[in-house]
Design an enzyme around this catalytic site. Structure first.
Site, PDB file in Angstrom:
ATOM      1  N   HIS A 223       0.873  -1.188   0.000  1.00  0.00           N
ATOM      2  CA  HIS A 223       0.000   0.000   0.000  1.00  0.00           C
ATOM      3  C   HIS A 223       0.905   1.233   0.000  1.00  0.00           C
ATOM      4  O   HIS A 223       1.573   1.509  -0.986  1.00  0.00           O
ATOM      5  CB  HIS A 223      -0.926  -0.109   1.227  1.00  0.00           C
ATOM      6  N   HIS A 262      -2.207  -2.028  -9.481  1.00  0.00           N
ATOM      7  CA  HIS A 262      -3.181  -1.452  -8.551  1.00  0.00           C
ATOM      8  C   HIS A 262      -4.401  -2.346  -8.535  1.00  0.00           C
ATOM      9  O   HIS A 262      -4.777  -2.900  -9.560  1.00  0.00           O
ATOM     10  CB  HIS A 262      -3.574  -0.038  -9.015  1.00  0.00           C
ATOM     11  N   ASP A 315       2.563   5.842  -6.405  1.00  0.00           N
ATOM     12  CA  ASP A 315       3.812   5.750  -5.650  1.00  0.00           C
ATOM     13  C   ASP A 315       5.061   5.721  -6.537  1.00  0.00           C
ATOM     14  O   ASP A 315       6.169   5.793  -6.027  1.00  0.00           O
ATOM     15  CB  ASP A 315       3.811   4.485  -4.776  1.00  0.00           C
TER      16      ASP A 315
HETATM   17  N1  ACO Z   1       5.070  -6.158 -10.735  1.00  0.00           N
HETATM   18  C1  ACO Z   1       4.957  -7.321 -11.419  1.00  0.00           C
HETATM   19  N2  ACO Z   1       3.826  -8.032 -11.487  1.00  0.00           N
HETATM   20  C2  ACO Z   1       2.755  -7.558 -10.865  1.00  0.00           C
HETATM   21  C3  ACO Z   1       2.791  -6.341 -10.145  1.00  0.00           C
HETATM   22  C4  ACO Z   1       4.003  -5.637 -10.098  1.00  0.00           C
HETATM   23  N3  ACO Z   1       4.117  -4.506  -9.424  1.00  0.00           N
HETATM   24  N4  ACO Z   1       1.576  -6.110  -9.620  1.00  0.00           N
HETATM   25  C5  ACO Z   1       0.802  -7.140  -9.972  1.00  0.00           C
HETATM   26  N5  ACO Z   1       1.510  -8.008 -10.724  1.00  0.00           N
HETATM   27  C6  ACO Z   1       1.015  -9.281 -11.297  1.00  0.00           C
HETATM   28  C7  ACO Z   1       1.029 -10.355 -10.229  1.00  0.00           C
HETATM   29  O1  ACO Z   1       2.245 -11.037 -10.188  1.00  0.00           O
HETATM   30  C8  ACO Z   1      -0.113 -11.227 -10.662  1.00  0.00           C
HETATM   31  O2  ACO Z   1       0.340 -12.048 -11.692  1.00  0.00           O
HETATM   32  P1  ACO Z   1      -0.201 -13.570 -11.849  1.00  0.00           P
HETATM   33  O3  ACO Z   1      -1.670 -13.397 -12.138  1.00  0.00           O
HETATM   34  O4  ACO Z   1       0.592 -14.104 -12.989  1.00  0.00           O
HETATM   35  O5  ACO Z   1       0.054 -14.235 -10.528  1.00  0.00           O
HETATM   36  C9  ACO Z   1      -1.113 -10.240 -11.261  1.00  0.00           C
HETATM   37  O6  ACO Z   1      -0.346  -9.102 -11.645  1.00  0.00           O
HETATM   38  C10 ACO Z   1      -2.186  -9.808 -10.304  1.00  0.00           C
HETATM   39  O7  ACO Z   1      -1.575  -9.440  -9.075  1.00  0.00           O
HETATM   40  P2  ACO Z   1      -2.361  -9.395  -7.709  1.00  0.00           P
HETATM   41  O8  ACO Z   1      -1.398  -9.290  -6.569  1.00  0.00           O
HETATM   42  O9  ACO Z   1      -3.378 -10.489  -7.652  1.00  0.00           O
HETATM   43  O10 ACO Z   1      -3.174  -8.049  -7.891  1.00  0.00           O
HETATM   44  P3  ACO Z   1      -3.726  -7.155  -6.750  1.00  0.00           P
HETATM   45  O11 ACO Z   1      -4.820  -6.369  -7.304  1.00  0.00           O
HETATM   46  O12 ACO Z   1      -4.043  -7.958  -5.537  1.00  0.00           O
HETATM   47  O13 ACO Z   1      -2.430  -6.281  -6.408  1.00  0.00           O
HETATM   48  C11 ACO Z   1      -0.980  -4.596  -5.733  1.00  0.00           C
HETATM   49  C12 ACO Z   1      -2.362  -4.923  -6.295  1.00  0.00           C
HETATM   50  C13 ACO Z   1      -0.815  -5.215  -4.346  1.00  0.00           C
HETATM   51  C14 ACO Z   1      -0.880  -3.090  -5.597  1.00  0.00           C
HETATM   52  C15 ACO Z   1       0.111  -5.137  -6.680  1.00  0.00           C
HETATM   53  O14 ACO Z   1      -0.052  -4.594  -7.966  1.00  0.00           O
HETATM   54  C16 ACO Z   1       1.523  -4.875  -6.161  1.00  0.00           C
HETATM   55  O15 ACO Z   1       2.022  -5.656  -5.337  1.00  0.00           O
HETATM   56  N6  ACO Z   1       2.183  -3.775  -6.627  1.00  0.00           N
HETATM   57  C17 ACO Z   1       3.469  -3.395  -6.133  1.00  0.00           C
HETATM   58  C18 ACO Z   1       3.331  -2.605  -4.834  1.00  0.00           C
HETATM   59  C19 ACO Z   1       2.777  -1.225  -5.062  1.00  0.00           C
HETATM   60  O16 ACO Z   1       3.186  -0.482  -5.933  1.00  0.00           O
HETATM   61  N7  ACO Z   1       1.818  -0.846  -4.177  1.00  0.00           N
HETATM   62  C20 ACO Z   1       1.208   0.490  -4.217  1.00  0.00           C
HETATM   63  C21 ACO Z   1      -0.198   0.411  -4.727  1.00  0.00           C
HETATM   64  S1  ACO Z   1      -0.890   2.007  -4.869  1.00  0.00           S
HETATM   65  C22 ACO Z   1      -1.277   2.385  -3.310  1.00  0.00           C
HETATM   66  O17 ACO Z   1      -1.553   1.608  -2.456  1.00  0.00           O
HETATM   67  C23 ACO Z   1      -1.283   3.776  -2.996  1.00  0.00           C
END
Ligand code: ACO
Length: 379
Positions: A223, A262, A315
């Site tokens: 987050h 996201h 971010d």
């Molecule tokens: N880099 C690479 N792959 C990613 C990323 C990423 N940053 N984010 C998602 N994916 C991929 C996952 O590996 C997954 O792949 P799969 O289906 O092959 O397993 C798919 O996309 C879906 O990912 P989930 O984790 O199920 O998606 P979710 O909606 O739960 O995740 C999250 C959202 C937690 C923000 C995720 O994108 C992430 O971890 N991002 C990096 C951390 C980040 O930047 N957080 C800030 C978010 S903005 C905020 O809170 C203000």
């Protein structure tokens, strides 16, 4: 045992838990509105004070309303001496832990703590909005062996934060960057931290409890913690030409690129557009364009992920802005938290005004009716 047939919503993905008039997000279009106003217009034309009023009260203020709101904010910036003592005692902790602890402790000094009426909750929201930067700046100075500074009533919310942090009045340009950053972070629907705040409020706990929860939930790298991680990654990459190998290696080993992806946005996060422009300009102004260039290269390598709805988020560029303003890395999440206090407050007011206990279910998959064996008979 046959498993009960229930529909699981793991992670509450796409689950709507209530109605709101606070903000609207269209994740497919990359659109964000606060109280109906487009984030692009607010980023370009508004200030944090005005946006905070909008988010908390539901309409843009008249000049008289804005002046009164600004005066209340300025009058609420100082901290009780006991809170400064708590900051001294906890100075070696992460800034988010200090912020969470100090916000929680402030409930002991707020005249409205137990009053959950809309009026009292908004008054507390103003006070916590004003006090959060003072806590973060005081902690940053105290842990460096310096004295905490009194707020400067002549400065705006953003400029005063930079002043209390660095001990000198910032340039208008630097203050405007932090002001816009606060505007962009002010509210964002039922994200994880606002959900946490609403769960607290749904039990009729008060705003200090709810915001303490919000800060706790925001801390994690999935987050609010992502900005700090992005800047660490940028420094590890070091030079633009290393970006491609670094990103590919990280993805190959199953890692994630922080600042990408996201839960709701499957298009470009509209907030990132403004931060991208600001990071570029600031890098040029400070004679350090390389950080922006590295981030741009990461975006290029991540281009194929757009097909899967993975774009840079709010971010991704904010860390570079804070870094170029000489703000220590571990303060990045706290800056997000400072900007989000009005949004958490608005969410809590909505929860109180049409309250229902937030209490979902878990599907039990463990053993059933196991016989209790006295301790002396266990093998
Ligand atoms: N880099 C690479 N792959 C990613 C990323 C990423 N940053 N984010 C998602 N994916 C991929 C996952 O590996 C997954 O792949 P799969 O289906 O092959 O397993 C798919 O996309 C879906 O990912 P989930 O984790 O199920 O998606 P979710 O909606 O739960 O995740 C999250 C959202 C937690 C923000 C995720 O994108 C992430 O971890 N991002 C990096 C951390 C980040 O930047 N957080 C800030 C978010 S903005 C905020 O809170 C203000």
């Amino acid at each position: 045992m046959t498993e009960r047939k229930v529909q699981l919503h793991r992670g509450l993905r796409e689950v709507y838990i209530d109605r709101t008039t606070s903000s609207f997000i269209d994740g497919d279009e990359g659109k964000l509105l606060y109280r109906g106003y487009n984030i692009h217009e607010l980023a370009q034309n508004s200030t944090f004070e005005e946006t905070a009023f909008l988010v908390m009260n539901g309409h843009l203020p008249t000049q008289a309303e804005l002046d009164a709101f600004d005066t209340e904010l300025k009058n609420s910036r100082a901290l009780p001496a006991e809170i400064l003592d708590i900051i001294r005692l906890t100075r070696n902790s992460h800034p988010m832990d200090v912020l969470r602890t100090a916000v929680s402790a402030l409930s002991a000094y707020d005249p409205d703590t137990e009053d959950n009426s809309t009026e009292a909750t908004l008054r507390k929201g103003i006070r916590l909005t004003a006090q959060a930067p003072t806590i973060v700046a005081a902690h940053a100075r105290i842990r460096d062996g310096k004295e905490a500074l009194d707020p400067d009533p002549e400065l705006s919310h953003a400029a005063n934060f930079l002043y209390m942090l660095f001990g000198e009045r910032p340039t208008d340009e630097d203050a405007a960057l932090i002001d816009k950053d606060f505007v962009l972070h002010a509210e964002h629907g039922i994200n994880a931290s606002a959900f946490g705040a609403r769960v607290s409020a749904s039990t009729q706990a008060d705003l200090h409890c709810a915001i303490t929860t919000g800060i706790s939930v925001l801390k994690g790298p999935s987050h609010g913690g992502a900005a700090e991680e992005v800047m660490k990654m940028t420094q590890e990459i070091g030079e633009e030409e290393n970006a491609e190998t670094y990103v590919r290696e990280r993805l190959r080993s199953g890692g994630r690129i922080m600042g990408f992806g996201h839960r709701v946005y499957k298009a470009l996060d509209p907030r990132s557009v403004h931060l991208q422009e600001d990071a570029k300009e600031l890098g040029e102004r400070k004679g350090e364009p390389k950080w922006f260039q590295i981030l741009q290269s990461v975006i290029e390598v991540m281009e194929p992920y757009r097909r899967r709805g993975i774009y840079q988020n709010v971010d991704f560029f904010s860390g570079a802005i804070y870094y170029l303003l000489d703000i220590p890395d571990d303060l990045f999440i706290s800056i997000f938290a400072m900007g989000r206090v009005p949004g958490w407050t608005a969410q809590v007011v909505e929860q109180f005004e049409n309250n229902i206990l937030l209490r979902p279910r878990l599907l039990y998959t463990g053993p059933m009716d196991v016989e209790y064996v006295p301790i002396e008979e266990r093998g």
